[in-house]
Design a protein around this motif. Structure first.
Motif, mmCIF file in Angstrom:
data_model
loop_
_atom_site.group_PDB
_atom_site.id
_atom_site.type_symbol
_atom_site.label_atom_id
_atom_site.label_comp_id
_atom_site.label_asym_id
_atom_site.label_seq_id
_atom_site.Cartn_x
_atom_site.Cartn_y
_atom_site.Cartn_z
ATOM 1 N N TYR A 131 0.786 -1.196 -0.145
ATOM 2 C CA TYR A 131 -0.228 0.136 -0.111
ATOM 3 C C TYR A 131 0.892 1.265 -0.078
ATOM 4 C CZ TYR A 131 -3.861 -3.258 1.293
ATOM 5 O OH TYR A 131 -4.741 -4.182 1.169
ATOM 6 N N ASP A 132 2.076 1.181 0.359
ATOM 7 C CA ASP A 132 2.665 2.559 0.393
ATOM 8 C C ASP A 132 3.715 2.698 -0.914
ATOM 9 O OD1 ASP A 132 4.051 4.636 1.686
ATOM 10 O OD2 ASP A 132 5.759 3.661 2.440
ATOM 11 N N ARG A 133 3.330 3.847 -1.376
ATOM 12 C CA ARG A 133 4.106 4.059 -2.728
ATOM 13 C C ARG A 133 5.604 4.290 -2.390
ATOM 14 N NH1 ARG A 133 3.151 2.352 -7.081
ATOM 15 N NH2 ARG A 133 5.479 2.544 -7.670
ATOM 16 N N ARG A 134 6.110 4.888 -1.310
ATOM 17 C CA ARG A 134 7.611 5.234 -1.055
ATOM 18 C C ARG A 134 8.103 3.670 -1.016
ATOM 19 N NH1 ARG A 134 8.884 8.617 3.711
ATOM 20 N NH2 ARG A 134 8.551 6.698 4.642
ATOM 21 N N GLN A 192 7.333 0.819 -2.195
ATOM 22 C CA GLN A 192 7.013 0.218 -3.479
ATOM 23 C C GLN A 192 8.193 0.930 -4.448
ATOM 24 O OE1 GLN A 192 3.139 1.096 -4.657
ATOM 25 N NE2 GLN A 192 2.455 -0.509 -3.389
ATOM 26 N N ASP A 193 8.343 2.264 -4.389
ATOM 27 C CA ASP A 193 9.418 2.829 -5.306
ATOM 28 C C ASP A 193 11.045 2.245 -4.587
ATOM 29 O OD1 ASP A 193 7.770 4.159 -6.586
ATOM 30 O OD2 ASP A 193 7.949 5.991 -5.329
ATOM 31 N N TYR A 194 11.279 2.211 -3.454
ATOM 32 C CA TYR A 194 12.370 1.636 -2.772
ATOM 33 C C TYR A 194 12.766 0.330 -3.236
ATOM 34 C CZ TYR A 194 15.603 -0.195 0.660
ATOM 35 O OH TYR A 194 16.710 -0.491 1.309
ATOM 36 N N TYR A 195 11.670 -0.673 -3.303
ATOM 37 C CA TYR A 195 11.649 -2.209 -3.678
ATOM 38 C C TYR A 195 12.145 -2.025 -5.243
ATOM 39 C CZ TYR A 195 10.368 -6.802 -4.619
ATOM 40 O OH TYR A 195 10.468 -8.020 -4.919
ATOM 41 N N GLU A 196 11.498 -1.277 -5.865
ATOM 42 C CA GLU A 196 11.932 -1.251 -7.291
ATOM 43 C C GLU A 196 13.269 -0.704 -7.613
ATOM 44 O OE1 GLU A 196 10.166 -2.584 -9.850
ATOM 45 O OE2 GLU A 196 8.661 -3.189 -8.331
ATOM 46 N N ARG A 197 13.435 0.112 -6.939
ATOM 47 C CA ARG A 197 14.928 0.677 -7.042
ATOM 48 C C ARG A 197 16.116 -0.290 -6.613
ATOM 49 N NH1 ARG A 197 15.504 4.704 -3.343
ATOM 50 N NH2 ARG A 197 16.853 3.576 -2.059
ATOM 51 N N ARG A 198 15.572 -1.026 -5.475
ATOM 52 C CA ARG A 198 16.885 -1.944 -4.991
ATOM 53 C C ARG A 198 16.796 -3.327 -5.868
ATOM 54 N NH1 ARG A 198 19.666 -0.234 -0.572
ATOM 55 N NH2 ARG A 198 20.446 -2.517 -0.495
ATOM 56 N N ILE A 199 15.636 -3.714 -6.733
ATOM 57 C CA ILE A 199 15.722 -4.705 -7.515
ATOM 58 C C ILE A 199 16.386 -4.268 -8.569
ATOM 59 C CG2 ILE A 199 13.970 -5.856 -9.373
ATOM 60 C CD1 ILE A 199 13.782 -7.192 -6.649
ATOM 61 N N CYS A 247 16.250 -5.274 4.513
ATOM 62 C CA CYS A 247 16.445 -3.880 4.872
ATOM 63 C C CYS A 247 15.446 -3.213 5.331
ATOM 64 C CB CYS A 247 17.034 -3.236 3.474
ATOM 65 S SG CYS A 247 18.615 -3.931 2.958
ATOM 66 N N LEU A 248 14.039 -3.439 4.549
ATOM 67 C CA LEU A 248 13.074 -2.855 5.063
ATOM 68 C C LEU A 248 12.482 -3.020 6.437
ATOM 69 C CD1 LEU A 248 10.785 -3.262 1.812
ATOM 70 C CD2 LEU A 248 11.704 -1.095 2.753
ATOM 71 N N LYS A 249 12.885 -4.396 6.942
ATOM 72 C CA LYS A 249 12.478 -4.602 8.460
ATOM 73 C C LYS A 249 13.444 -3.796 9.337
ATOM 74 C CE LYS A 249 12.016 -9.123 9.234
ATOM 75 N NZ LYS A 249 11.971 -10.666 9.056
ATOM 76 N N ARG A 250 14.457 -3.755 8.847
ATOM 77 C CA ARG A 250 15.550 -2.991 9.638
ATOM 78 C C ARG A 250 15.076 -1.323 9.849
ATOM 79 N NH1 ARG A 250 18.516 -0.443 13.132
ATOM 80 N NH2 ARG A 250 20.894 -0.934 13.120
ATOM 81 N N TYR A 251 14.567 -0.740 8.738
ATOM 82 C CA TYR A 251 14.104 0.550 8.698
ATOM 83 C C TYR A 251 12.795 0.619 9.367
ATOM 84 C CZ TYR A 251 16.924 1.574 4.785
ATOM 85 O OH TYR A 251 17.961 1.667 3.707
ATOM 86 N N ALA A 252 11.896 -0.241 9.336
ATOM 87 C CA ALA A 252 10.691 -0.328 10.365
ATOM 88 C C ALA A 252 10.895 -0.447 11.883
ATOM 89 C CB ALA A 252 9.841 -1.441 9.574
ATOM 90 N N ALA A 253 11.934 -1.158 12.124
ATOM 91 C CA ALA A 253 12.195 -1.174 13.500
ATOM 92 C C ALA A 253 12.877 0.049 13.978
ATOM 93 C CB ALA A 253 13.386 -2.254 13.633
ATOM 94 N N ARG A 254 13.808 0.849 13.062
ATOM 95 C CA ARG A 254 14.294 2.252 13.484
ATOM 96 C C ARG A 254 13.204 3.173 13.511
ATOM 97 N NH1 ARG A 254 17.666 3.241 9.192
ATOM 98 N NH2 ARG A 254 19.448 2.190 10.141
ATOM 99 N N GLU A 255 12.046 2.982 12.556
ATOM 100 C CA GLU A 255 11.048 4.015 12.749
ATOM 101 C C GLU A 255 10.313 3.619 14.047
ATOM 102 O OE1 GLU A 255 7.375 5.646 10.001
ATOM 103 O OE2 GLU A 255 8.263 3.501 9.729
ATOM 104 N N VAL A 256 10.082 2.565 14.642
ATOM 105 C CA VAL A 256 9.187 2.245 15.583
ATOM 106 C C VAL A 256 9.925 2.637 17.040
ATOM 107 C CG1 VAL A 256 8.319 0.144 17.103
ATOM 108 C CG2 VAL A 256 7.806 0.396 14.643
#
Length: 187
Positions: A141-144, A146-153, A165-174
């Motif tokens: 659901y989150d455009r940012r 999805q864009d990150y995912y496409e860029r890393r692919i 990486c996204l789980k690490r970012y989510a942990a940092r945010e929480v």
């Protein structure tokens, strides 16, 4: 029938009141009574589960409303992460320590010629699963994200590495959303 319709139908079967019905086959009556009682118990437990989930959601909204603002963090994931943080406040000096506690800190891994970072297999598995649910919701659901995912692919990263990486970012945010609320007098 769906499970909900099936349970409701079984709960309304005759024979729950123990009157014996019309004196038919004993096996049929026993089966009918058992189905009726089990279905009523399922309905009761489902109602209690729903009530507990609502109470937990109200607690999160009251104490950490900022945690429910970002995309993908629902009351269930928030409660799981808060329990992990609450049990270990003395060990949480930084967001890196929280990431390690959740099992999303990267671990260096090398085959000799290639250097990789792999996911930490330790930590609180429930907190790790909550972060995974957050990432999966954001990927949908989150455009940012999805864009990150496409860029890393396009950079040649695998789905597993990107999710790490996204789980690490989510942990940092929480951690950054909750940590100021946990700062209080030491016990």
């Amino acid at each position: 029938m769906s499970n909900l319709v099936l349970v409701r139908t079984c709960a309304r079967l005759g024979g729950c009141d123990g009157d014996g019905g019309e004196g038919g086959d004993g096996v049929v009556e026993a089966t009918r009574t058992t189905l009726c009682l089990l279905a009523q118990r399922i309905e009761q437990l489902t109602g209690q589960t729903r009530e507990l989930q609502q109470r937990l959601a109200r607690l999160v909204e009251r104490h950490f409303p900022q945690l429910l603002v970002p995309v993908g963090i629902g009351p269930d994931s928030a409660v799981t992460l808060l329990i992990t943080m609450g049990d270990n406040t003395e060990r949480l000096g930084s967001e890196a320590s929280f990431a390690a506690l959740c099992g999303v800190s990267p671990i260096e891994h090398s085959s000799g010629q290639h250097h990789y970072r792999r996911l930490n297999r330790g930590g609180d598995r429930r907190a790790n699963a909550a972060l995974y649910r957050i990432v999966q919701t954001r990927l949908r659901y989150d455009r940012r994200t999805q864009d990150y995912y496409e860029r890393r692919i396009k950079e040649g990263k695998s789905r597993r590495e990107i999710i790490r990486c996204l789980k690490r970012y989510a942990a940092r945010e929480v951690f950054n959303l909750v940590r100021p609320g946990l700062a209080g007098p030491p016990s």
